[in-house]
Design an enzyme around this catalytic site. Structure first.
Site, short mmCIF file in Angstrom:
data_model
loop_
_atom_site.label_atom_id
_atom_site.label_comp_id
_atom_site.label_asym_id
_atom_site.label_seq_id
_atom_site.Cartn_x
_atom_site.Cartn_y
_atom_site.Cartn_z
N SER A 126 0.90 -1.22 -0.01
CA SER A 126 -0.03 0.03 0.00
C SER A 126 0.88 1.16 0.08
O SER A 126 1.60 1.63 -0.79
CB SER A 126 -0.84 -0.11 1.16
OG SER A 126 -2.02 0.89 0.81
N ASP A 181 -8.83 -3.96 -7.10
CA ASP A 181 -8.12 -3.16 -6.08
C ASP A 181 -7.91 -1.76 -6.89
O ASP A 181 -7.01 -1.53 -7.71
CB ASP A 181 -6.98 -3.66 -5.56
CG ASP A 181 -6.38 -2.85 -4.54
OD1 ASP A 181 -6.68 -1.88 -4.25
OD2 ASP A 181 -4.88 -3.32 -4.28
N HIS A 194 -8.23 -4.87 -1.69
CA HIS A 194 -6.77 -4.23 -1.26
C HIS A 194 -6.21 -4.91 0.16
O HIS A 194 -5.15 -4.74 0.41
CB HIS A 194 -6.91 -2.59 -1.10
CG HIS A 194 -5.90 -2.16 -0.56
ND1 HIS A 194 -4.64 -1.79 -1.81
CD2 HIS A 194 -5.01 -1.22 0.44
CE1 HIS A 194 -3.62 -1.24 -1.18
NE2 HIS A 194 -3.78 -0.88 -0.20
#
Length: 259
Positions: A126, A181, A194
């Site tokens: 991320s 995502d 995610h």
């Protein structure tokens, strides 16, 4: 982007992804700074809101996978504490903070300076993928050459960087972007997809191990080639010396192409 909703979502995935005590102890997280040099150094940047230096999901999983495959040979280092993994930094132009980028660069430099014989592998999840992208592409070539492989989970700069890290070999990078995502599509919209990347950590570990193995094989082949070339050169010199000593004209014959 609704930061409150993102906070709640990340808190939920943290609670749903417990790492047992033994795994936490194995993971470490500050071993480049505090420990001795190892043949392999793994540098990782965690996702937003994840605690610790490696986080509690993909970072420890890959670290542990490397350590199980290469027992006693791996040092795991998370990016922090200057990288705070706060939510707001995702909205900055580089999708993370300048302090985080600089800290990651410093860790790569430290690995090369402190442990010149180590092989480096890296990763991020991320916001941590932005930390990796923004730091690696700014490194000098001699440091980049030491990085054998990078794995990126939920790459927040995937669209901007076209699925790679700028100024870095594409074949050294493995990007994991789950179907659905939207973070990988250049947005900051976080949905359920995610939070699925723990399922990719086994494959990611194997990717890094493969890059390490390929690098070791290449080094061995290069060493063998150099040794062979040196032996051949020595033999040729010996033969030339022998021929010269048996000729009344010494090396003068070489001036005429051996005629």
């Amino acid at each position: 982007m609704n930061l409150r909703l993102l906070t709640l979502a990340l808190a939920a995935v943290a609670a749903a992804s417990p790492v047992d005590i033994q795994e936490r102890q194995l993971s470490g997280g500050n071993e480049l700074r505090d420990g001795s040099c190892k043949p392999i150094t793994f540098i990782f940047a965690r996702a937003s809101t994840e605690p610790g230096l490696l986080g509690i999901s993909t970072g420890p999983a890959v670290c542990n996978g490397l350590k199980m495959a290469k027992a006693g040979q791996v040092a795991c280092q998370g990016v922090g504490p200057k990288y705070t993994a706060d939510l707001a930094s995702n909205a900055l132009p580089e999708n993370t903070s300048p302090a985080a980028i600089q800290e990651a660069q410093d860790l790569f430099q430290q690995a090369v300076t402190k442990c010149p014989d180590t092989q480096i592998v890296a990763g991020g999840y991320s916001q941590g993928t932005a930390v990796m992208d923004d730091s690696i592409k700014r490194l000098p070539d001699n440091v980049k050459e030491k990085i054998k492989g990078v794995v990126l989970f939920g790459y927040t700069r995937n669209a901007q960087e076209h699925g790679q890290i700028a100024n870095f070999p594409k074949d050294k990078v493995k990007v994991y972007c789950a179907v659905g995502d939207m973070v990988c599509d250049g947005t900051l919209i976080v949905g359920p997809a995610h939070f699925t990347y723990l399922g990719n950590t086994g494959e990611a570990t194997q990717f890094l191990l493969g890059k390490l193995s390929a690098s070791s094989s290449s080094s061995s082949s290069s060493g063998s080639s150099d040794t062979s070339s040196a032996s051949t050169s020595a033999a040729a010199d010996s033969s030339s010396s022998s021929s010269s000593s048996s000729s009344p004209f010494g090396n003068l014959g070489n001036l005429f192409g051996g005629l």
